[in-house]
Design a protein around this motif. Sequence first.
Motif, mmCIF file in Angstrom:
data_model
loop_
_atom_site.group_PDB
_atom_site.id
_atom_site.type_symbol
_atom_site.label_atom_id
_atom_site.label_comp_id
_atom_site.label_asym_id
_atom_site.label_seq_id
_atom_site.Cartn_x
_atom_site.Cartn_y
_atom_site.Cartn_z
ATOM 1 N N ALA A 91 64.287 39.179 36.256
ATOM 2 C CA ALA A 91 63.967 38.079 35.348
ATOM 3 C C ALA A 91 64.353 36.764 36.004
ATOM 4 O O ALA A 91 65.015 36.749 37.047
ATOM 5 C CB ALA A 91 64.717 38.232 34.031
ATOM 6 N N VAL A 92 63.955 35.681 35.365
ATOM 7 C CA VAL A 92 64.516 34.371 35.704
ATOM 8 C C VAL A 92 65.760 34.191 34.855
ATOM 9 O O VAL A 92 65.707 34.342 33.634
ATOM 10 C CB VAL A 92 63.512 33.238 35.447
ATOM 11 N N TYR A 93 66.858 33.883 35.516
ATOM 12 C CA TYR A 93 68.136 33.712 34.829
ATOM 13 C C TYR A 93 68.426 32.224 34.670
ATOM 14 O O TYR A 93 68.363 31.462 35.641
ATOM 15 C CB TYR A 93 69.252 34.403 35.606
ATOM 16 N N TYR A 94 68.753 31.856 33.443
ATOM 17 C CA TYR A 94 69.034 30.468 33.113
ATOM 18 C C TYR A 94 70.488 30.320 32.662
ATOM 19 O O TYR A 94 71.002 31.156 31.921
ATOM 20 C CB TYR A 94 68.132 29.979 31.984
ATOM 21 N N CYS A 95 71.085 29.223 33.075
ATOM 22 C CA CYS A 95 72.418 28.866 32.602
ATOM 23 C C CYS A 95 72.280 27.801 31.523
ATOM 24 O O CYS A 95 71.414 26.924 31.610
ATOM 25 C CB CYS A 95 73.252 28.340 33.761
ATOM 26 N N ALA A 96 73.132 27.888 30.513
ATOM 27 C CA ALA A 96 73.119 26.921 29.427
ATOM 28 C C ALA A 96 74.520 26.410 29.172
ATOM 29 O O ALA A 96 75.481 27.186 29.119
ATOM 30 C CB ALA A 96 72.554 27.544 28.158
ATOM 31 N N ALA A 97 74.612 25.099 28.996
ATOM 32 C CA ALA A 97 75.882 24.454 28.662
ATOM 33 C C ALA A 97 75.824 23.976 27.220
ATOM 34 O O ALA A 97 74.844 23.357 26.816
ATOM 35 C CB ALA A 97 76.131 23.275 29.593
ATOM 36 N N GLY A 98 76.886 24.276 26.472
ATOM 37 C CA GLY A 98 76.896 23.877 25.070
ATOM 38 C C GLY A 98 76.260 24.914 24.167
ATOM 39 O O GLY A 98 75.692 24.569 23.123
ATOM 40 N N VAL A 99 76.360 26.174 24.550
ATOM 41 C CA VAL A 99 75.768 27.256 23.759
ATOM 42 C C VAL A 99 76.321 27.234 22.329
ATOM 43 O O VAL A 99 77.518 27.110 22.116
ATOM 44 C CB VAL A 99 76.064 28.620 24.418
ATOM 45 N N GLY A 100 75.423 27.344 21.380
ATOM 46 C CA GLY A 100 75.825 27.353 19.987
ATOM 47 C C GLY A 100 75.944 25.976 19.368
ATOM 48 O O GLY A 100 76.157 25.861 18.156
ATOM 49 N N GLY A 101 75.801 24.953 20.193
ATOM 50 C CA GLY A 101 75.882 23.597 19.688
ATOM 51 C C GLY A 101 74.515 23.005 19.440
ATOM 52 O O GLY A 101 73.491 23.681 19.524
ATOM 53 N N THR A 102 74.509 21.720 19.160
ATOM 54 C CA THR A 102 73.248 21.042 18.866
ATOM 55 C C THR A 102 72.633 20.385 20.087
ATOM 56 O O THR A 102 71.503 19.912 20.033
ATOM 57 C CB THR A 102 73.470 19.963 17.787
ATOM 58 N N ASP A 103 73.350 20.365 21.170
ATOM 59 C CA ASP A 103 72.869 19.677 22.373
ATOM 60 C C ASP A 103 73.060 20.595 23.568
ATOM 61 O O ASP A 103 73.981 20.427 24.349
ATOM 62 C CB ASP A 103 73.624 18.362 22.566
ATOM 63 N N VAL A 104 72.187 21.579 23.692
ATOM 64 C CA VAL A 104 72.284 22.561 24.765
ATOM 65 C C VAL A 104 71.547 22.043 25.989
ATOM 66 O O VAL A 104 70.398 21.598 25.893
ATOM 67 C CB VAL A 104 71.690 23.909 24.334
#
Length: 116
Positions: A91-104
Amino acid sequence: QVQVVESGGGLVQAGGSLTLSCTASGRTFSSRAMGWFRQAPGKERDAVATISRSGSTYYTDSVKGRFTISRANAKNTVYLVMNSLKPEDTAVYYCAAGVGGTDVAWGQGTQVTVSS
């Protein structure tokens, strides 16, 4: 604005290992929950693993015991160690900052291909 950059993807044989790294800019890294997501062709983007600012972790069932997420706040970096890789991990793997917040903030993604 937080910038997120992933690295470490590639081609590996089934049973092999890869380590993904994700660096997020800004002074608020330590206060952000971070996560790794993946999207296979024709499928939705799903969560693989997340880590809270306190270090609590979550793994989707299919990767439990094989993948490990960790963070190094001093380096603004989160890691995903992937062992015993399977073709279905491709797959393509993505990193996310601010998971669960309003500004990911999302990275551009890194391709992981596992050959059988």
